[in-house]
Motif scaffolding. Structure first.
Motif, PDB file in Angstrom:
ATOM      1  N   ASN A 109      43.376-133.781  93.905  1.00 57.37           N
ATOM      2  CA  ASN A 109      43.742-134.804  94.891  1.00 57.37           C
ATOM      3  C   ASN A 109      42.995-134.599  96.208  1.00 57.37           C
ATOM      4  OD1 ASN A 109      45.630-136.289  93.327  1.00 57.37           O
ATOM      5  ND2 ASN A 109      47.178-134.700  93.674  1.00 57.37           N
ATOM      6  N   TYR A 110      42.800-133.343  96.591  1.00 58.71           N
ATOM      7  CA  TYR A 110      42.046-133.067  97.816  1.00 58.71           C
ATOM      8  C   TYR A 110      40.573-133.461  97.631  1.00 58.71           C
ATOM      9  CZ  TYR A 110      46.077-130.479  99.527  1.00 58.71           C
ATOM     10  OH  TYR A 110      47.334-130.117  99.959  1.00 58.71           O
ATOM     11  N   ALA A 111      40.013-133.175  96.445  1.00 57.40           N
ATOM     12  CA  ALA A 111      38.634-133.579  96.180  1.00 57.40           C
ATOM     13  C   ALA A 111      38.496-135.096  96.213  1.00 57.40           C
ATOM     14  CB  ALA A 111      38.186-133.030  94.825  1.00 57.40           C
ATOM     15  N   LYS A 112      39.504-135.791  95.690  1.00 59.71           N
ATOM     16  CA  LYS A 112      39.478-137.248  95.715  1.00 59.71           C
ATOM     17  C   LYS A 112      39.522-137.778  97.145  1.00 59.71           C
ATOM     18  CE  LYS A 112      41.930-139.120  92.560  1.00 59.71           C
ATOM     19  NZ  LYS A 112      43.095-139.614  91.776  1.00 59.71           N
ATOM     20  N   VAL A 113      40.315-137.128  97.990  1.00 59.45           N
ATOM     21  CA  VAL A 113      40.414-137.549  99.393  1.00 59.45           C
ATOM     22  C   VAL A 113      39.092-137.331 100.110  1.00 59.45           C
ATOM     23  CG1 VAL A 113      41.462-136.924 101.613  1.00 59.45           C
ATOM     24  CG2 VAL A 113      42.900-137.292  99.600  1.00 59.45           C
ATOM     25  N   PHE A 114      38.480-136.154  99.910  1.00 58.02           N
ATOM     26  CA  PHE A 114      37.210-135.857 100.585  1.00 58.02           C
ATOM     27  C   PHE A 114      36.087-136.781 100.122  1.00 58.02           C
ATOM     28  CE2 PHE A 114      39.036-131.433 101.128  1.00 58.02           C
ATOM     29  CZ  PHE A 114      39.234-131.582 102.496  1.00 58.02           C
ATOM     30  N   ALA A 115      36.147-137.213  98.861  1.00 59.46           N
ATOM     31  CA  ALA A 115      35.100-138.087  98.332  1.00 59.46           C
ATOM     32  C   ALA A 115      35.335-139.550  98.657  1.00 59.46           C
ATOM     33  CB  ALA A 115      34.995-137.910  96.816  1.00 59.46           C
ATOM     34  N   ASP A 116      36.507-139.896  99.166  1.00 64.59           N
ATOM     35  CA  ASP A 116      36.826-141.285  99.479  1.00 64.59           C
ATOM     36  C   ASP A 116      35.999-141.758 100.665  1.00 64.59           C
ATOM     37  OD1 ASP A 116      38.214-143.706 100.403  1.00 64.59           O
ATOM     38  OD2 ASP A 116      39.756-143.121  98.959  1.00 64.59           O
ATOM     39  N   ALA A 117      35.547-143.025 100.605  1.00 61.37           N
ATOM     40  CA  ALA A 117      34.747-143.582 101.694  1.00 61.37           C
ATOM     41  C   ALA A 117      35.555-143.717 102.981  1.00 61.37           C
ATOM     42  CB  ALA A 117      34.191-144.951 101.280  1.00 61.37           C
ATOM     43  N   THR A 118      36.866-143.702 102.892  1.00 64.06           N
ATOM     44  CA  THR A 118      37.706-143.838 104.078  1.00 64.06           C
ATOM     45  C   THR A 118      37.814-142.528 104.850  1.00 64.06           C
ATOM     46  OG1 THR A 118      39.012-145.457 102.838  1.00 64.06           O
ATOM     47  CG2 THR A 118      39.987-144.661 104.863  1.00 64.06           C
ATOM     48  N   PHE A 119      37.502-141.405 104.214  1.00 69.02           N
ATOM     49  CA  PHE A 119      37.727-140.101 104.838  1.00 69.02           C
ATOM     50  C   PHE A 119      36.944-139.946 106.140  1.00 69.02           C
ATOM     51  CE2 PHE A 119      36.528-135.660 105.498  1.00 69.02           C
ATOM     52  CZ  PHE A 119      37.779-135.062 105.568  1.00 69.02           C
ATOM     53  N   GLY A 120      35.644-140.217 106.126  1.00 68.65           N
ATOM     54  CA  GLY A 120      34.813-140.048 107.320  1.00 68.65           C
ATOM     55  C   GLY A 120      35.272-140.896 108.488  1.00 68.65           C
ATOM     56  N   PRO A 121      35.408-142.231 108.320  1.00 70.76           N
ATOM     57  CA  PRO A 121      35.900-143.047 109.434  1.00 70.76           C
ATOM     58  C   PRO A 121      37.304-142.664 109.898  1.00 70.76           C
ATOM     59  CG  PRO A 121      34.853-144.436 107.774  1.00 70.76           C
ATOM     60  CD  PRO A 121      34.947-143.054 107.186  1.00 70.76           C
ATOM     61  N   ALA A 122      38.187-142.339 108.958  1.00 73.72           N
ATOM     62  CA  ALA A 122      39.550-141.962 109.359  1.00 73.72           C
ATOM     63  C   ALA A 122      39.548-140.669 110.171  1.00 73.72           C
ATOM     64  CB  ALA A 122      40.440-141.812 108.126  1.00 73.72           C
ATOM     65  N   LEU A 123      38.701-139.712 109.774  1.00 69.53           N
ATOM     66  CA  LEU A 123      38.590-138.470 110.530  1.00 69.53           C
ATOM     67  C   LEU A 123      38.069-138.742 111.939  1.00 69.53           C
ATOM     68  CD1 LEU A 123      38.605-135.373 110.747  1.00 69.53           C
ATOM     69  CD2 LEU A 123      36.319-135.378 109.710  1.00 69.53           C
ATOM     70  N   TRP A 124      37.033-139.565 112.045  1.00 71.89           N
ATOM     71  CA  TRP A 124      36.464-139.895 113.349  1.00 71.89           C
ATOM     72  C   TRP A 124      37.480-140.625 114.225  1.00 71.89           C
ATOM     73  CZ3 TRP A 124      33.223-138.717 116.879  1.00 71.89           C
ATOM     74  CH2 TRP A 124      32.848-139.633 117.857  1.00 71.89           C
ATOM     75  N   HIS A 125      38.183-141.584 113.653  1.00 71.61           N
ATOM     76  CA  HIS A 125      39.198-142.324 114.423  1.00 71.61           C
ATOM     77  C   HIS A 125      40.316-141.391 114.884  1.00 71.61           C
ATOM     78  CE1 HIS A 125      37.909-146.117 111.963  1.00 71.61           C
ATOM     79  NE2 HIS A 125      37.065-145.836 112.933  1.00 71.61           N
TER      80      HIS A 125
END
Length: 316
Positions: free
Chosen positions: A78-94
């Motif tokens: 599940n953590y690998a799926k989260v890190f690979a999700d396209a939403t992860f980068g923008p959500a982290l930045w926001h």
């Protein structure tokens, strides 16, 4: 004769020692009785939810398995799926922008207001009380009020801008402005907390230090930078730490105002975790719990950094 006298004395000492031991045991049981409600509260509302969230993130839960409890173990998938999700980068930045900008403005404005109210003038107590209103209002009321004020068509903010000849701004529906809209609302809500804590810290600084600095020829800025700010550092550190933990988990304001949109332009880890777990027709409990655990881990890291810094400062 001496043996006859020593026997009652020895017996009295044994009895006194037994009474002291009984009182000590009674005191220990009383202490545990007072601690028991706190321990039960922490176990029920902190330890168990943390364990449950960690367990959710390590299994493939569906709605059926969530009810029946037979979800297969998935490890860190599940953590690998989260890190690979396209939403992860923008959500982290926001999340980073939302947290740091909110903290900076809340602290600076709160400190400025605390210094302002430190001068005891007429109606200062009344004004301080009025500044607490945003903090006392329920978050759903504050977020709804800001959502109405920033409405593109009928909002009071655009009406004021129109008086100055500025065209309407799509505060809540534009990808360029939605994140800044929720940041503005969060800053407004968090200023009173900083004001109250920093004002208390300023009051604890002895006036004699300022008098000595003035006699040495220090000006207003020098007194602030050389006296006020260093002495206020412990209070400032705990204020920023608590503000950080609170801001990382802000969900209500963003969800009510923008729901993380448009097109994910104001999505943070908090709103993403909720959307994964509860905002879809097919909930993804495991990835949602994984995102929540990342937030918890971030807050824990910053808390440990603060404790380590405090220990170094105490040893210095």
């Amino acid at each position: 004769m001496s043996r006859v006298i020593q026997e009652p004395v020895r017996s009295a000492r044994t009895t006194a020692h037994g009474h002291r031991a009984a009182r000590a045991r009674s005191g220990q049981w009383a202490a545990w009785a007072f601690l028991a409600p706190v321990v039960l509260y922490l176990l029920a509302f902190y330890a168990y939810p943390l364990y449950r969230n960690a367990e959710l993130s390590l299994r493939n839960y569906t709605v059926r398995s969530f009810v029946q409890g037979d979800a297969p173990f998935a490890g860190f998938a599940n953590y690998a799926k989260v890190f690979a999700d396209a939403t992860f980068g923008p959500a982290l930045w926001h999340t980073v922008v939302f947290t740091l900008v909110s903290l900076a403005f809340q602290f600076v404005i709160g400190l400025a207001l605390a210094l302002f109210f430190l001068k005891n003038f007429r109606l200062s107590a009344t004004l301080r009380g009025l500044f607490l209103v945003p903090w006392l209002l329920p978050l759903i009321v504050s977020a709804s009020t800001w959502s109405w004020m920033l409405n593109s068509d009928s909002g009071v903010v655009n009406a004021v801008l129109d008086w100055f000849g500025v065209g309407p701004v799509n505060w809540l529906t534009s990808p360029d402005w939605s994140l800044w809209s929720v940041i503005i609302a969060n800053i407004w809500i968090g200023i009173p907390f900083n004001l109250v804590v920093l004002y208390s810290g300023l009051q604890a600084i002895p006036p004699t230090i300022y008098e000595a600095a003035a006699l040495d020829g220090a000006g207003g800025w020098q007194r602030f930078w050389k006296v006020t700010f260093p002495l206020l550092r412990p209070v400032s550190a705990i204020t920023l730490l608590l503000g950080l933990v609170y801001t990382l988990k802000v969900f209500d304001i963003i969800w009510i105002m923008t729901k993380g949109g448009p097109s994910g332009a104001s999505t943070t880890f908090a709103t993403w975790s909720y959307r994964l777990g509860f905002g879809n027709l097919v909930p993804a409990f495991g990835p949602g719990a994984a995102v929540g655990n990342l937030l918890i881990l971030t807050a824990l890291v910053f808390g440990l950094v603060y404790i380590r810094a405090q220990r170094r400062q105490a040893l210095a």
